[in-house]
Each structure stands twice: as C-alpha cells, then as structure tokens.
Design a protein around this motif. Structure first.
Motif, PDB file in Angstrom:
ATOM      1  N   PHE A  43       0.839  -1.190   0.000  1.00 27.52           N
ATOM      2  CA  PHE A  43       0.000   0.000   0.000  1.00 27.52           C
ATOM      3  C   PHE A  43       0.876   1.244   0.000  1.00 27.52           C
ATOM      4  O   PHE A  43       1.821   1.347   0.790  1.00 27.52           O
ATOM      5  CB  PHE A  43      -0.892   0.044   1.244  1.00 27.52           C
ATOM      6  CG  PHE A  43      -2.034  -0.933   1.233  1.00 27.52           C
ATOM      7  CD1 PHE A  43      -3.324  -0.514   0.917  1.00 27.52           C
ATOM      8  CD2 PHE A  43      -1.831  -2.273   1.554  1.00 27.52           C
ATOM      9  CE1 PHE A  43      -4.385  -1.406   0.911  1.00 27.52           C
ATOM     10  CE2 PHE A  43      -2.880  -3.168   1.552  1.00 27.52           C
ATOM     11  CZ  PHE A  43      -4.169  -2.738   1.227  1.00 27.52           C
ATOM     12  N   LEU A  44       0.550   2.208  -0.863  1.00 30.34           N
ATOM     13  CA  LEU A  44       1.160   3.527  -0.809  1.00 30.34           C
ATOM     14  C   LEU A  44       0.145   4.485  -0.185  1.00 30.34           C
ATOM     15  O   LEU A  44      -0.651   4.074   0.646  1.00 30.34           O
ATOM     16  CB  LEU A  44       1.605   3.962  -2.203  1.00 30.34           C
ATOM     17  CG  LEU A  44       2.660   3.063  -2.861  1.00 30.34           C
ATOM     18  CD1 LEU A  44       3.129   3.665  -4.182  1.00 30.34           C
ATOM     19  CD2 LEU A  44       3.847   2.810  -1.951  1.00 30.34           C
ATOM     20  N   GLN A  45       0.129   5.750  -0.563  1.00 29.38           N
ATOM     21  CA  GLN A  45      -0.762   6.707   0.093  1.00 29.38           C
ATOM     22  C   GLN A  45      -2.226   6.397  -0.218  1.00 29.38           C
ATOM     23  O   GLN A  45      -2.582   6.099  -1.359  1.00 29.38           O
ATOM     24  CB  GLN A  45      -0.441   8.124  -0.347  1.00 29.38           C
ATOM     25  CG  GLN A  45       0.836   8.666   0.272  1.00 29.38           C
ATOM     26  CD  GLN A  45       1.099  10.110  -0.101  1.00 29.38           C
ATOM     27  OE1 GLN A  45       0.940  10.495  -1.255  1.00 29.38           O
ATOM     28  NE2 GLN A  45       1.494  10.913   0.874  1.00 29.38           N
ATOM     29  N   GLY A  46      -3.054   6.502   0.813  1.00 30.99           N
ATOM     30  CA  GLY A  46      -4.484   6.304   0.658  1.00 30.99           C
ATOM     31  C   GLY A  46      -5.232   7.603   0.870  1.00 30.99           C
ATOM     32  O   GLY A  46      -4.625   8.666   1.045  1.00 30.99           O
ATOM     33  N   PRO A  47      -6.557   7.533   0.852  1.00 32.12           N
ATOM     34  CA  PRO A  47      -7.340   8.728   1.183  1.00 32.12           C
ATOM     35  C   PRO A  47      -7.155   9.067   2.658  1.00 32.12           C
ATOM     36  O   PRO A  47      -6.636   8.260   3.428  1.00 32.12           O
ATOM     37  CB  PRO A  47      -8.777   8.299   0.868  1.00 32.12           C
ATOM     38  CG  PRO A  47      -8.766   6.816   0.987  1.00 32.12           C
ATOM     39  CD  PRO A  47      -7.399   6.372   0.572  1.00 32.12           C
ATOM     40  N   LEU A  48      -7.599  10.250   3.055  1.00 32.44           N
ATOM     41  CA  LEU A  48      -7.385  10.696   4.430  1.00 32.44           C
ATOM     42  C   LEU A  48      -8.439  10.073   5.335  1.00 32.44           C
ATOM     43  O   LEU A  48      -9.405  10.713   5.754  1.00 32.44           O
ATOM     44  CB  LEU A  48      -7.419  12.224   4.488  1.00 32.44           C
ATOM     45  CG  LEU A  48      -6.421  12.909   3.558  1.00 32.44           C
ATOM     46  CD1 LEU A  48      -6.420  14.405   3.777  1.00 32.44           C
ATOM     47  CD2 LEU A  48      -5.022  12.338   3.735  1.00 32.44           C
ATOM     48  N   SER A  49      -8.219   8.814   5.639  1.00 29.44           N
ATOM     49  CA  SER A  49      -9.151   8.029   6.443  1.00 29.44           C
ATOM     50  C   SER A  49      -8.453   6.727   6.815  1.00 29.44           C
ATOM     51  O   SER A  49      -7.361   6.443   6.292  1.00 29.44           O
ATOM     52  CB  SER A  49     -10.427   7.728   5.640  1.00 29.44           C
ATOM     53  OG  SER A  49     -10.251   6.602   4.815  1.00 29.44           O
ATOM     54  N   PRO A  50      -9.065   5.905   7.673  1.00 29.65           N
ATOM     55  CA  PRO A  50      -8.457   4.604   7.995  1.00 29.65           C
ATOM     56  C   PRO A  50      -8.654   3.564   6.903  1.00 29.65           C
ATOM     57  O   PRO A  50      -8.333   2.382   7.106  1.00 29.65           O
ATOM     58  CB  PRO A  50      -9.202   4.177   9.278  1.00 29.65           C
ATOM     59  CG  PRO A  50     -10.225   5.182   9.564  1.00 29.65           C
ATOM     60  CD  PRO A  50     -10.245   6.193   8.478  1.00 29.65           C
TER      61      PRO A  50
END
Length: 440
Positions: free
Chosen positions: A23-30
């Motif tokens: 996983f790289l950057q995700g949305p601003l959430s868990p």
C-alpha cells in the motif's frame, strides 16, 4: 450488488497465500489500514510505505516502512522494494501523484496487479476501484456496444443511496493530516505533497468562505431565479479546482483560466445571440483564485458581460433543471448532468465521453444543437460502471469506511478489478487525449 460487505468471518474460499500487497498513500481516512487488515486475515502479507508524518499517523507498525529520501531517490527505492519483497499487488489512491506515477511505471512491467482507488463516480456512497489507471488511463470500455455487453453481464445493480457524507469526516481528517505534516516536517524533510496550496492558509480561507456560505447560496439562488425568469436558454460550466489532477495531468491546460478563455471565445463567436453562460463555483474552492473577477474580465473581453453569470454558491442540481447543456473540462459534474438528461460536452476524453452519451461534435455545434444522452445507453453505462469500477462504501461515513475496506479487499483478493470484461488494453481514451496535448 447489494452494497453490503458479506457477513462472513473471512472468506474461506479465497487463498491469498503467496500474495504480497504493498500500500502507498491512501485517502485521508483509515480505509487503507482497514483494507490491509482484511487482506492480512485472508492470508496476504501486507506492506505499507509512508512518505510523511500524516501517512504514519494513519498507519504504522508491522509491515510499514518510511521513505525519507528526496524525490529523485524514489524510482530506485521503489524498484528495489518491489523486487526485494516480491510484491504481487500494489494499492494506491489516485494514479497521478508523483510517487504513485513512478510506482506504477515500475510495477507494470513486473506483472503486478495495480489497484487504484478514488472517490466514487456515483458518489455519495461509492468508491472507485480500477485496475492500472483512472480517467484517460482507465481501461473501462468506450465503445457503446462493449458497455452494453458489460451491463448485460452485470444484470440488476442496486443504486440505492447509502452512506450519507459527514461534514466533519470530510474536513477533520484533512486538517489533522496536513497540520501533522506541517508541524512534523523535520521527520520527513524531503516529502513533496501533491496538493498545491499551503495547508494553513487554505484552512483559514476555507473557514472564511464557510462563514459566508448562507449569503453566497442565497445570492446564487436569486441570480439563477432571475435568469430563469427571463426564459433565456443557458449553458452551465462548472469550474474545476486548480489542484485537480483532471486539470494538471489529464488535460493540456496549465490553469482553468485557459479553459474559460476557450469556452468564452467559442460562445461569443458561435453561440446563439440569446443564449447565456452560467459559471458554477466548485464547492471546495476556498478562494485562492478570484474566479468572479477572472470571468468578468473575460466576459468584457469577449463581449459577454450581459450574457455571463457567475454563481458562487448553491449546488449543481438547480442550475441543471433548465439548462440547455453543460460544458466541462472533465468533471463528475458531467455524469450528474447526464443523469439529469442534460446534454454534455467534455473538452477532454472523460470516462463517460461515449458516443450516444455526450455531444461528439465541437463546441460550436454544441451551442447550437446539443446532443442529448441516449437513456438506454446511459442506464447501461451506470449499471456497467457500478458493477465493475465502483464499490459500495465511503470515506466520509463511519459505517461506509468499514464497508468500503471490506469490499476493496475482496475485489483485490479475488483479482476482480474491472471484472465482467470491463478491462480494455490499451486505455481506450488515451490516444485521443494525447492528440489533444494531454501529457500522459
């Protein structure tokens, strides 16, 4: 698709042994952390690379690595990481961030399954999940017959609204993430963010606009009502954010002001004399650009001062009710307009830019004889989209985050990205986009 994650413990029929998911950057959430937890329970070995303190805040611990090098060090770093850890799956949010673009370039030749997430095209209550790329890099078919075939395989799909957005889940995680990066920047001194505005100034501007929201909405409603009372025909142009990758990477333009100039020039030269143009501000615009001033200056330049209207408030549904058409760079507003049976002309190859759905001629033809969407093809497109590149869930709803994480994990584990024949290689929109000067 009911939209519910299956009420199982963990699906016994899925064997993920040997799968190694990065996983790289995700949305601003868990969302990504929860997705990784599900994949781990299914037998996958899960890895994560953090680029900044905000990333670390969302997900740290076992399997996590921090990249603290300069951007020029990233290509060698990610190439070595993919090889050393024998990564089989790459998961990232948005495909045009600096780090993500390079990671995809390195992963594709290795046959790694690439899962790209984004906010849902059918929002609210949906997330986008596509294989290899989004927008002009989407592999979703563009031929009407192919879309109908996918829709036929999909059958009935529930489009019932679910997971209403929470204002606080839209704003609070964003503020926490970016302020963490500001105050803890020494921990990741080389990080280059994908946004273009200073976070603290952006929040101050946003707060000021929020205080004026009721007044702005009321004025927009009055102005629209006055225009509609004249009985004049009008076209809608929704403004897109300067930081939107649809503008920065999926279009040939450096600023939306260029888009405005092109549209205004065409409208002045070829639109019927009695037609009007309505500009609609973006709901997340905090005012770095004074679009009212820019649009008024362009209107004077092109002789449209009496026929141009700028609505700095309200939603899009009211302007669409009586609109003769909507012209857009490449926005989900175009899909909203199609669903309202309003003719749409995108300036670059949008996901929904399909013959029979959007106006296929030039702007001059659009102003004078806009082509309406074929209702049966639109229905097929929505069904095909919902069943293949969309999953139920939302990062802006507490229940929705958990549902989205489970549904994304299931799709990745089953290798069902762009299923039912909704994967076309090469990307069917890319050649046309490149001819227009799109830098992809």
């Amino acid at each position: 698709m009911s939209g519910q994650a299956d009420p199982r413990k963990e699906e016994p029929g899925i064997d993920c042994s040997g799968r190694r998911v990065l996983f790289l950057q995700g949305p601003l959430s868990p969302l990504f952390r929860l997705t990784g937890n599900h994949l781990g329970k299914l037998g996958c070995q899960v890895f994560r690379i953090n680029f900044c303190a905000g990333d670390w805040l969302h997900w740290h611990g076992a399997g996590c690595t921090s990249f603290k090098g300069a951007p020029q060090d990233w290509p060698d770093f990610i190439e070595a990481f993919l090889s050393t850890h024998e990564i089989t799956d790459l998961v990232l949010h948005g495909d045009q961030r600096l780090y993500h673009r390079i990671a995809i370039e390195k992963a594709l030749p290795l046959g790694i399954q690439i899962a790209v997430t984004e906010l849902g095209a059918l929002r609210p209550g949906w997330m986008t999940l596509e294989r290899n790329g989004l927008s002009t890099l989407s592999r979703f078919p563009q031929e009407p017959d192919a879309v109908r075939t996918v829709a036929g395989k999909a059958g009935d799909v529930s489009l019932e609204p679910r997971f209403p957005s929470s204002f606080w889940l839209q704003t609070a995680p964003d503020v926490v993430y970016n302020l963490t990066n500001v105050f803890l920047k020494p921990l990741y001194p080389n990080y280059v963010r994908h946004t273009i505005y200073p976070p603290i100034e952006e929040y101050l501007r946003g707060a000021a606009r929020l205080l004026r929201e009721k007044k702005r909405n009321a004025k927009a409603e009055r102005d629209l009502r006055a225009l509609r009372n004249t009985g004049a025909s009008y076209f809608v142009l929704p403004i897109q954010l300067e930081g939107d990758f649809q503008l920065r990477r999926h279009s040939p333009y450096e600023s939306f002001s260029q888009v405005l100039d092109i549209v205004f020039r065409s409208f002045a030269e070829t639109a019927p004399d009695g037609a009007h143009l309505v500009l609609k501000s973006h709901p997340l615009d905090v005012g770095f650009e004074n679009w009212s001033e820019v649009s008024n200056a362009l209107a004077r330049q092109h002789g449209l001062s009496d026929r141009m209207h700028y609505l700095d408030g309200g939603g899009l549904s009211k302007p669409l009710e009586a609109a003769a058409g909507l012209v857009t760079l490449n926005s989900t507003a175009g899909l909203e307009a199609l669903q309202a049976q309003v003719p749409v002309k995108p300036l670059v190859p949008a996901h929904y830019d399909i013959e029979g759905l959007t106006h296929q001629g030039d702007l001059a033809g659009f102003w004078n004889d806009p082509q309406r969407p074929d209702p049966s093809l639109l229905s097929a497109y929505i069904r095909a989209l919902a069943a293949t590149t969309q999953i139920r869930g939302s990062i802006h709803n507490r229940e929705g985050v958990s549902v989205a994480a489970r549904n994304i994990a299931d799709r990745i584990a089953k290798r069902e990205l762009n299923p039912l024949g909704a994967f076309v290689e090469p990307p069917p929109r890319l050649e046309k986009a490149r001819k227009l000067g799109v830098p992809l």
